[in-house]
Design an enzyme around this catalytic site. Sequence first.
Site, short mmCIF file in Angstrom:
data_model
loop_
_atom_site.label_atom_id
_atom_site.label_comp_id
_atom_site.label_asym_id
_atom_site.label_seq_id
_atom_site.Cartn_x
_atom_site.Cartn_y
_atom_site.Cartn_z
N TYR A 171 -28.03 -10.18 -1.17
CA TYR A 171 -27.08 -9.06 -1.19
C TYR A 171 -25.72 -9.57 -1.71
CZ TYR A 171 -30.68 -6.38 1.21
OH TYR A 171 -31.85 -5.73 1.51
N ARG A 320 -40.05 -9.44 12.85
CA ARG A 320 -41.34 -8.73 12.88
C ARG A 320 -42.01 -8.76 14.25
NH1 ARG A 320 -43.44 -11.75 7.65
NH2 ARG A 320 -41.98 -13.27 8.55
C1 LIG Z 1 -38.72 -4.28 8.18
C2 LIG Z 1 -37.72 -5.39 7.98
C3 LIG Z 1 -36.38 -5.11 7.87
C4 LIG Z 1 -35.43 -6.14 7.71
N1 LIG Z 1 -34.10 -5.83 7.66
C5 LIG Z 1 -33.16 -6.83 7.62
C6 LIG Z 1 -31.77 -6.54 7.69
O1 LIG Z 1 -31.35 -5.38 7.80
N2 LIG Z 1 -30.92 -7.58 7.65
C7 LIG Z 1 -31.35 -8.88 7.57
O2 LIG Z 1 -30.54 -9.79 7.55
N3 LIG Z 1 -32.66 -9.17 7.50
C8 LIG Z 1 -33.57 -8.19 7.55
N4 LIG Z 1 -34.91 -8.50 7.55
C9 LIG Z 1 -35.31 -9.92 7.59
C10 LIG Z 1 -35.47 -10.38 9.04
O3 LIG Z 1 -34.30 -10.26 9.81
C11 LIG Z 1 -35.93 -11.85 9.12
O4 LIG Z 1 -34.94 -12.65 8.53
C12 LIG Z 1 -37.29 -12.09 8.45
O5 LIG Z 1 -38.16 -11.00 8.68
C13 LIG Z 1 -37.96 -13.35 8.97
O6 LIG Z 1 -38.10 -13.31 10.38
P1 LIG Z 1 -39.51 -12.97 11.12
O7 LIG Z 1 -40.49 -13.97 10.62
O8 LIG Z 1 -39.19 -13.10 12.57
O9 LIG Z 1 -39.89 -11.59 10.72
C14 LIG Z 1 -35.87 -7.48 7.66
C15 LIG Z 1 -37.23 -7.76 7.73
C16 LIG Z 1 -38.17 -6.74 7.90
C17 LIG Z 1 -39.62 -7.09 8.01
#
Ligand SMILES: Cc1cc2nc3c(=O)[nH]c(=O)nc-3n(C[C@H](O)[C@H](O)[C@H](O)COP(=O)(O)O)c2cc1C
Length: 369
Positions: A171, A320
């Site tokens: 971003y 997630r």
């Molecule tokens: C549906 C979805 C929405 C997300 N929205 C954001 C967001 O608004 N801001 C952000 O920094 N990361 C966002 N992410 C990334 C997550 O915060 C995180 O960095 C990434 O999913 C890895 O973590 P995890 O393995 O626990 O899912 C999003 C990820 C998913 C799957």
Amino acid sequence: MSNSLLFTPQAIASLTLPNRLVRSATAERMADEDGSPRPTLIALYRELVLGEVGLIITGHMYVQPSGKAHAEMTGIYSDSLVAKLAKLTDAVHALGGKIVVQINHGGMQCDPAVVPELVAPSAVAEPYARHPARQMSSAEISSTIDAFAQAARRAKESGFDGVQIHGAHGYLISQFLSPATNRRTDEWGGDLAKRMAFLGAVCAAIRSEVGSDYPVLIKLGAMDGIERGLSLSEGSQVIAALESMGLDGVEISCGIGGPHATSIRKGIQRIENEAYFRPWARQARQVTQLPILLVGGLRSRLVMEQVLHAGEADFVSLCRPLICEPDLPRRFEAGLQDRSRCISANRCWAEGPGVGIGCKCPLPHLDVR
Ligand SMILES: Cc1cc2nc3c(=O)[nH]c(=O)nc-3n(C[C@H](O)[C@H](O)[C@H](O)COP(=O)(O)O)c2cc1C
């Protein structure tokens, strides 16, 4: 684990959290056209607090209409939203929870169906610049810096326990930091110091609005995943500078995703694949005293405890897993479960308007203890 750190309190500046489990920012897609949060978002946050997560970081909220990344994104760009955002914080605080708002500008990554004319540090024609964007003028840069500061002021007025600047995932701030997307030759581009100038100015403007005691964090892309992008060595220099920029904590993630790294890795089902940015957190620890939050593929309690015990991070951040099991922290603490059932298939995105995020995966069977 006998000497668990996961359920011990820890502070980020003036904000003391009851445990080390953080809900990482997750774009919920639960807002109206003007960015007003819908009641479904309040319900989601209530569920997370009841699930005993230590801190909720909201989905990214846009600081300016030109930075609205996608439809149904929550806004924090206008004073008219303060009363509506306060309903979110009131609901969380009423249940004893803590909530930090993530503030963002999407730059060239905004959906052109939402923002008719995309802006970016530079106009670049590369595969990672998915849509054409126009180079920002100096006046636009100043106005966006102020928009971040005003968004932080609104965050404080709305009762959020702090703000997190989105400096990851390609971003606008990530775009300014990256040599691939920032090709400016004025004071906002060039060597790393100049590419960091936008972030530095955003941090200074925020501090002058919110004062020295208000927690201000950043989610930072420590490295890009593309050729000629931000290197880990440059990312470490950015991390080393965060404290002097007045920040209180850093969540380690990826910058512009590409063949070499991506922020939302799929198929995390084996312990060896978990915590995929752990080496970057380790490196961050060498260069900063700030509290570190580690995100990306944290799934099992064992790995979370290892990361905390090794001192590589002070908090573990989950996205997630908390979409499919918002009560995972409570279940961990009660000893009902020691691993998330999330299969990391990335099917949690909203499938259409008015639906919001939600788990659509067949979850593996849980061994009932
Ligand atoms: C549906 C979805 C929405 C997300 N929205 C954001 C967001 O608004 N801001 C952000 O920094 N990361 C966002 N992410 C990334 C997550 O915060 C995180 O960095 C990434 O999913 C890895 O973590 P995890 O393995 O626990 O899912 C999003 C990820 C998913 C799957």
